[in-house]
Design a protein around this motif. Structure first.
Motif, PDB file in Angstrom:
ATOM      1  N   ASN A  92       0.832  -1.211   0.000  1.00  0.00           N
ATOM      2  CA  ASN A  92       0.000   0.000   0.000  1.00  0.00           C
ATOM      3  C   ASN A  92       0.864   1.257   0.000  1.00  0.00           C
ATOM      4  N   ILE A  93       1.945   1.245   0.780  1.00  0.00           N
ATOM      5  CA  ILE A  93       2.848   2.390   0.814  1.00  0.00           C
ATOM      6  C   ILE A  93       3.534   2.579  -0.537  1.00  0.00           C
ATOM      7  N   VAL A 119      -3.503  11.416   3.731  1.00  0.00           N
ATOM      8  CA  VAL A 119      -4.562  10.649   4.388  1.00  0.00           C
ATOM      9  C   VAL A 119      -4.432   9.169   4.054  1.00  0.00           C
ATOM     10  N   SER A 120      -4.019   8.865   2.830  1.00  0.00           N
ATOM     11  CA  SER A 120      -3.874   7.460   2.425  1.00  0.00           C
ATOM     12  C   SER A 120      -2.794   6.745   3.233  1.00  0.00           C
ATOM     13  N   VAL A 121      -1.750   7.463   3.626  1.00  0.00           N
ATOM     14  CA  VAL A 121      -0.710   6.859   4.471  1.00  0.00           C
ATOM     15  C   VAL A 121      -1.323   6.410   5.792  1.00  0.00           C
ATOM     16  N   ARG A 216      -4.269  15.154   9.703  1.00  0.00           N
ATOM     17  CA  ARG A 216      -5.136  14.173   9.023  1.00  0.00           C
ATOM     18  C   ARG A 216      -6.607  14.495   9.257  1.00  0.00           C
ATOM     19  N   ASN A 217      -6.967  14.804  10.486  1.00  0.00           N
ATOM     20  CA  ASN A 217      -8.363  15.117  10.816  1.00  0.00           C
ATOM     21  C   ASN A 217      -8.818  16.409  10.151  1.00  0.00           C
ATOM     22  N   VAL A 239       4.391  14.298   2.878  1.00  0.00           N
ATOM     23  CA  VAL A 239       3.928  12.920   2.715  1.00  0.00           C
ATOM     24  C   VAL A 239       5.076  11.949   2.961  1.00  0.00           C
ATOM     25  N   VAL A 240       6.229  12.249   2.389  1.00  0.00           N
ATOM     26  CA  VAL A 240       7.407  11.393   2.567  1.00  0.00           C
ATOM     27  C   VAL A 240       7.798  11.318   4.038  1.00  0.00           C
ATOM     28  N   SER A 241       7.769  12.454   4.719  1.00  0.00           N
ATOM     29  CA  SER A 241       8.115  12.491   6.143  1.00  0.00           C
ATOM     30  C   SER A 241       7.167  11.625   6.963  1.00  0.00           C
TER      31      SER A 241
END
Length: 266
Positions: A92-93, A119-121, A216-217, A239-241
């Motif tokens: 998934n990642i 959010v997908s992470v 995220r929220n 996102v990478v972080s």
């Protein structure tokens, strides 16, 4: 109370759900000598027309198994191998990394696009935590009973639910436990900490992601705006972080879950 059942014939799931820990087909009669129960269905066919079975039972079938699928009969089993759960997370990642590295996105859409990947992470992390908890608890009766006997408040939201979860072990109880476990919020630090502590004697500290969870929220609930109304500016680097942090968390949990499983089987 993990059980083994031999079905002396074939299995047909016409309607309802057939719950099992595992199903082994095409076995010979030598398996009869090492099971807890032998089922000899009429005319050699066990027809299932309502919910049946147990997630703690391995069914050895002399013949074959067929289910209708769709809204009709199907089979429900849990993945018990933790390495499969880990692989799902990694896959998934990798999909998210391909999206942020290989997809060309117009400049005016990048902020929204990276917010979606952010959010997908969390989705990948939550699925990992859910799959880990459910896969191990729903394949080991002792752990299952341990969780139920601790009366975790995040699983018991009503008097009716408490009555079932604290009552006699049967399929109704298993189904209720599955349903309630699915309702857990797997980015909620308190809920995850409580479940993993009770089930695996493990401390899982999602609080290291508190700032990221807040972001995220904001993305999920206010389309990328804080409670004050300020817009969140998201970059590929953000996102990478986040992926780096969730990878560290997942690797740590995986290592300790593996040690727990190995210890439980010794």
């Amino acid at each position: 109370m993990n059980r083994k059942v031999y079905i002396d014939g074939n299995l047909l799931v016409k309607k309802g759900i057939f719950y099992a820990q595992n199903i082994v087909m095409g076995v010979d009669e030598m398996f009869k000598t090492n099971v807890d129960e032998i089922i000899c269905p009429p005319n050699g066919l066990l027809e299932i027309t309502e919910d049946y079975g147990s997630i703690f039972t391995v069914y050895y079938i002399k013949g074959g198994c067929t289910f209708y699928g769709g809204e009709d009969g199907f089979i429900y089993m849990f993945e018990t191998k933790h390495e499969v759960t880990c692989d799902k997370y990694k896959q998934n990642i990798k999909l998210i990394e391909k999206l942020i590295n290989e997809v060309e996105v117009p400049e005016n859409l990048k902020n929204t696009y990276y917010q979606q990947q952010y959010v997908s992470v969390f989705g990948a992390l939550e699925y990992f935590l859910f799959d880990t908890f459910m896969g191990q608890v729903c394949s080991n009766y002792d752990i299952y009973i341990k969780v139920l006997s601790n009366h975790v408040k995040y699983l018991e939201y009503s008097r009716e639910i408490k009555k079932i979860l604290r009552g006699k072990h049967n399929l109704e109880q298993e189904k209720m436990f599955i349903a309630q476990s699915k309702e857990v919020i797997y980015h909620n630090t308190k809920q995850v900490a409580a479940l993993f502590s009770v089930a695996f004697d493990m401390s899982v500290n999602l609080e290291i992601l508190n700032k990221q969870i807040e972001v995220r929220n904001d993305i999920v609930h206010r389309f990328g705006h804080t409670k004050k109304g300020d817009e969140i500016h998201m970059t590929k680097g953000n996102v990478v972080s986040l992926i780096v942090k969730t990878d560290i968390l997942v690797n740590d949990i995986s290592k300790r879950i593996t040690e727990f499983i190995e210890g439980a089987t010794e």
